[in-house]
Design a protein around this motif. Sequence first.
Motif, PDB file in Angstrom:
ATOM      1  N   UNK A 171    -111.586 -28.516 -77.231  1.00  0.00           N
ATOM      2  CA  UNK A 171    -110.314 -29.208 -77.456  1.00  0.00           C
ATOM      3  C   UNK A 171    -109.762 -28.842 -78.826  1.00  0.00           C
ATOM      4  N   UNK A 172    -108.484 -28.457 -78.844  1.00  0.00           N
ATOM      5  CA  UNK A 172    -107.778 -28.209 -80.102  1.00  0.00           C
ATOM      6  C   UNK A 172    -106.653 -29.212 -80.232  1.00  0.00           C
ATOM      7  N   UNK A 173    -106.561 -29.854 -81.400  1.00  0.00           N
ATOM      8  CA  UNK A 173    -105.490 -30.815 -81.676  1.00  0.00           C
ATOM      9  C   UNK A 173    -104.718 -30.309 -82.887  1.00  0.00           C
ATOM     10  N   UNK A 174    -103.476 -29.888 -82.658  1.00  0.00           N
ATOM     11  CA  UNK A 174    -102.668 -29.354 -83.746  1.00  0.00           C
ATOM     12  C   UNK A 174    -103.344 -28.174 -84.420  1.00  0.00           C
ATOM     13  N   UNK A 175    -103.332 -28.188 -85.738  1.00  0.00           N
ATOM     14  CA  UNK A 175    -103.928 -27.102 -86.526  1.00  0.00           C
ATOM     15  C   UNK A 175    -105.351 -27.440 -86.977  1.00  0.00           C
ATOM     16  N   UNK A 176    -105.903 -28.543 -86.470  1.00  0.00           N
ATOM     17  CA  UNK A 176    -107.244 -28.941 -86.874  1.00  0.00           C
ATOM     18  C   UNK A 176    -108.302 -28.052 -86.223  1.00  0.00           C
ATOM     19  N   UNK A 177    -109.505 -28.097 -86.759  1.00  0.00           N
ATOM     20  CA  UNK A 177    -110.609 -27.317 -86.202  1.00  0.00           C
ATOM     21  C   UNK A 177    -110.890 -27.767 -84.769  1.00  0.00           C
ATOM     22  N   UNK A 178    -111.204 -26.838 -83.891  1.00  0.00           N
ATOM     23  CA  UNK A 178    -111.483 -27.193 -82.489  1.00  0.00           C
ATOM     24  C   UNK A 178    -112.688 -28.113 -82.372  1.00  0.00           C
ATOM     25  N   UNK A 179    -112.671 -28.926 -81.321  1.00  0.00           N
ATOM     26  CA  UNK A 179    -113.760 -29.845 -81.022  1.00  0.00           C
ATOM     27  C   UNK A 179    -114.500 -29.370 -79.786  1.00  0.00           C
ATOM     28  N   UNK A 180    -115.798 -29.626 -79.738  1.00  0.00           N
ATOM     29  CA  UNK A 180    -116.580 -29.412 -78.520  1.00  0.00           C
ATOM     30  C   UNK A 180    -117.144 -30.762 -78.119  1.00  0.00           C
ATOM     31  N   UNK A 181    -116.702 -31.268 -76.983  1.00  0.00           N
ATOM     32  CA  UNK A 181    -117.106 -32.592 -76.529  1.00  0.00           C
ATOM     33  C   UNK A 181    -117.927 -32.448 -75.251  1.00  0.00           C
ATOM     34  N   UNK A 182    -119.129 -33.022 -75.256  1.00  0.00           N
ATOM     35  CA  UNK A 182    -119.967 -33.064 -74.062  1.00  0.00           C
ATOM     36  C   UNK A 182    -119.888 -34.471 -73.482  1.00  0.00           C
TER      37      UNK A 182
END
Length: 308
Positions: A171-182
């Motif tokens: 998941x990418x939100x705006x210009x923030x670092x991408x997230x990995x969600x399990x």
Amino acid sequence: MGQSKAGIIYNDSKPSALRAKDSMVEWLETKGWKVHTATGTSGILGYSQPHSPVRHSPIDRLAPPGFDTDMDFAIVLGGDGTVLAAARQLAPHRIPLLAVNTGHLGFLTETYLPLLFKATEAVLSGDCYLDERTMIAVQVWREGALIWEALALNELVLHREPLTSMCHFEISIGEHSPLDVAADGIIVATPTGSTAYALSAGGPVVIPGVSVLQLIPICAHSLASRALVFPDSELIQIVSPQQDQLILVVDGNAGCYISPHRDEIRIARSSYQTQLIRLKRAEFFRLLREKLGWGLTHASKPTSVELP
């Protein structure tokens, strides 16, 4: 000056809504109004199938015939599902909705069938207010082409089939670092949707009018994965690195199968808003108390104690 025009969106599976629709058409026409009626069907986009082409219904082309920018208001006869479908149909034309509950909870509705004519009289006289609600535009892109889209008033839900299977989401939100969600799935909810599925999944209640969205993992596989609230000006992009097929559901009545590695989901605040007609100034805490029992004192709490 042209003839005033009203609309009625109704749930045709409920006899009470059908009877109310017929009575309201007759009543409005005697007052000189032109009335168009339709079911919420075109707002219920249905689900694409894995073995068939994706149905792409542009978000600004769902309104039934006669429902356009010249319409003064529309009455919605049904429960929250009918309101969600009507919002998807009519928001692009900025048609205010008077939602009348013929269902059970009716969290989005303003009044009940016994008060239908009194409420409509108030609308005709201008004794009412508009409550504007944020919507999100959900798009599915495949190899640079837009293949599916929908408006959502409540939320987007993305999960594997069956729901109990864990999945990874990038998941990418705006210009923030991408997230990995399990997690078993994820929810992206508006303030209106914060009291729906997002609430059941452990998300916070957000007062309508606050310019935020929230991301909630469903049964996350980490203690660090919790609900995230962020500005609704941010674009959200979601992909899945896994091989398993996913299913995307919007407001509980529209969906699309998602192919891993090929499809990207993009969510952004829509330029369209749902306009709900209120008969009195919106007081959100009162609604939470009446519909969800929030903030009530414990009924079992004694007012006095008698010693033996």
